[in-house]
Write an enzyme that holds these catalytic residues in place. Structure first.
Site, short mmCIF file in Angstrom:
data_model
loop_
_atom_site.label_atom_id
_atom_site.label_comp_id
_atom_site.label_asym_id
_atom_site.label_seq_id
_atom_site.Cartn_x
_atom_site.Cartn_y
_atom_site.Cartn_z
N CYS A 7 -5.29 8.65 -8.58
CA CYS A 7 -6.34 7.63 -8.56
C CYS A 7 -7.64 8.30 -9.00
CB CYS A 7 -6.45 6.96 -7.19
SG CYS A 7 -7.06 7.99 -5.86
N ARG A 13 -6.57 5.44 -2.40
CA ARG A 13 -5.29 4.92 -2.86
C ARG A 13 -4.20 5.98 -2.95
NH1 ARG A 13 -7.57 2.02 -8.10
NH2 ARG A 13 -8.94 3.83 -7.91
N ASP A 120 -9.01 -0.82 -5.91
CA ASP A 120 -9.67 0.29 -5.23
C ASP A 120 -10.47 -0.26 -4.06
OD1 ASP A 120 -10.95 2.59 -4.45
OD2 ASP A 120 -11.86 3.01 -6.41
#
Length: 156
Positions: A7, A13, A120
């Site tokens: 990420c 994440r 996100d």
């Protein structure tokens, strides 16, 4: 096999995905797959975000030992499968030599379009983190099943 989740900051994440997949593999008794994570813009050594930490705890996962890692060519080379949260993460992994082992996480789990990217939650409320955690859980469950099926197919 080594799976690497990617990420942006490696604080939300990808650490959640790493923990979810590790738990899914352990529950199946699968020790042949290892899991890691990194970020394309990580602050090396930073902890998991508070939201990721709290939501993981709600699910019995402890991210307290997590430390962010910057994505490097070496990490990409060590991975057999690189699963990215968004398309721009995939582009960066390909720049580092990822080639055809790089996939958008959602697409690898069978999703298409905008649904294939993982939102996100950084800076959002706990509800955002919970939604992202749920999405990751569904995708990773599918992926673990896919990896098992591929491995069983190789044995025949």
């Amino acid at each position: 096999m080594h799976v690497l989740f990617v990420c942006t900051g490696n604080t939300c994440r990808s650490p959640m995905a790493e923990a979810i997949m590790r738990q899914a593999l352990q529950s199946r008794g699968d020790s042949r797959v290892t899991v890691g994570s990194a970020g394309i813009g990580a602050w090396e050594g930073g902890p998991a975000s508070e939201g990721a930490y709290l939501v993981a705890l709600e699910h019995g996962l402890d991210l307290s030992a997590h430390r962010a890692r910057m994505l490097t060519r070496e990490l990409v080379e060590q991975a057999d499968l690189v699963l990215c949260m968004s398309r721009h993460h995939c582009a960066r992994v390909r720049e580092l030599g990822g080639g055809d082992k790089v996939h958008l996480l959602g697409e690898y789990a069978g999703l298409t379009g905008d649904d294939a990217e993982v939102n996100d939650p950084f800076g959002g409320d706990l509800g955002s983190y919970r939604e992202t955690f749920r999405d990751l859980g569904r995708m990773i469950e599918t992926i673990v099943g896919r990896l098992e099926a591929e491995r069983h197919g190789d044995r025949r």
